[in-house]
Design a protein around this motif. Sequence first.
Motif, short mmCIF file in Angstrom:
data_model
loop_
_atom_site.label_atom_id
_atom_site.label_comp_id
_atom_site.label_asym_id
_atom_site.label_seq_id
_atom_site.Cartn_x
_atom_site.Cartn_y
_atom_site.Cartn_z
N PHE A 9 66.36 -13.32 31.61
CA PHE A 9 65.83 -14.62 31.15
C PHE A 9 64.30 -14.67 31.31
N LYS A 10 63.72 -13.72 32.05
CA LYS A 10 62.27 -13.71 32.38
C LYS A 10 61.85 -15.12 32.81
N ASP A 11 60.58 -15.49 32.58
CA ASP A 11 60.24 -16.88 32.90
C ASP A 11 59.97 -17.67 31.62
N SER A 16 64.69 -21.39 31.37
CA SER A 16 64.60 -21.81 32.77
C SER A 16 65.12 -23.24 32.92
N PHE A 17 65.54 -23.56 34.13
CA PHE A 17 66.10 -24.85 34.53
C PHE A 17 67.22 -25.27 33.57
N ASN A 18 67.13 -26.44 32.92
CA ASN A 18 68.25 -26.88 32.06
C ASN A 18 68.49 -25.92 30.90
N ALA A 41 69.88 -12.05 34.44
CA ALA A 41 68.86 -12.04 35.49
C ALA A 41 68.00 -13.28 35.30
N VAL A 42 68.05 -14.18 36.27
CA VAL A 42 67.40 -15.49 36.09
C VAL A 42 66.26 -15.66 37.09
N GLU A 43 65.42 -16.66 36.84
CA GLU A 43 64.33 -16.96 37.77
C GLU A 43 64.89 -17.38 39.12
N ALA A 44 64.20 -17.01 40.18
CA ALA A 44 64.70 -17.30 41.53
C ALA A 44 65.10 -18.77 41.75
N PRO A 45 64.29 -19.74 41.29
CA PRO A 45 64.67 -21.14 41.55
C PRO A 45 65.96 -21.56 40.83
N ASP A 46 66.39 -20.79 39.84
CA ASP A 46 67.59 -21.15 39.07
C ASP A 46 68.86 -20.44 39.55
N ILE A 47 68.72 -19.52 40.50
CA ILE A 47 69.88 -18.71 40.90
C ILE A 47 71.03 -19.60 41.40
#
Length: 216
Positions: A9-11, A16-18, A41-47
Amino acid sequence: MKNLILVNFKDYKEASFNNGLRLAKICDFVAKKCKKEIWIAVEAPDIYNISKNVKLKVLAQHIDPVEAKRNTGYIEARDVKLNGAYGTLLNHSEHKLKFKDLKNAVRMARKARLKVVICAARPNEVNKVKKLKPDYIAVEPPELIAGNIAVSQAKPQVITNSVKLTKIKVLCGAGIKNENDVKKSIELGARGILVSSGIVLSKNPRRVLTKMANVI
Ligand code: G3P
């Protein structure tokens, strides 16, 4: 073991988020419908949020080679595991690590029982990183990332030479946009693909991913 589609998903704001949760649900739907192995593979805050809401295996895009103790602002293996990650990508060309740090990050990942996918730009790097015994090596020539020509079409020898060098499963990445690129990757000996913009930035990610999943 099924071949794998790993969607990074990169950033991208589209992932990201929703938007990330929406895309994760699409990937989940396609994996179930096509009965194929798809990881994201998602951004850390979305895991945490994404891993709670889909059945797919969720990877961190990176972890830092640090212990969970007095550190500030690092992404630690133990934390991503506790937040629901199944594994981690490491050494992406957009987040390169020195070999010593990569080695330590793999050690931390294993201690936290995370699967490990290490990226390598070309066969000589495959030769180095295979010593760290990751679960997969994703081969991605940086100059083809986010472009319109897939590595499997533009530089097939990068994949065939990488596959010859190791028994570790090789993923083919960079510029993969459609099912023909995927088919070719598998013909070259890859055990799956690592893809980002072809899915994340597509107007119809479900359709593109379904076509890819049908040929993997
Ligand atoms: O991690 C996936 C990657 O770098 C390839 O990106 O946009 O060429 O599929 P893309």
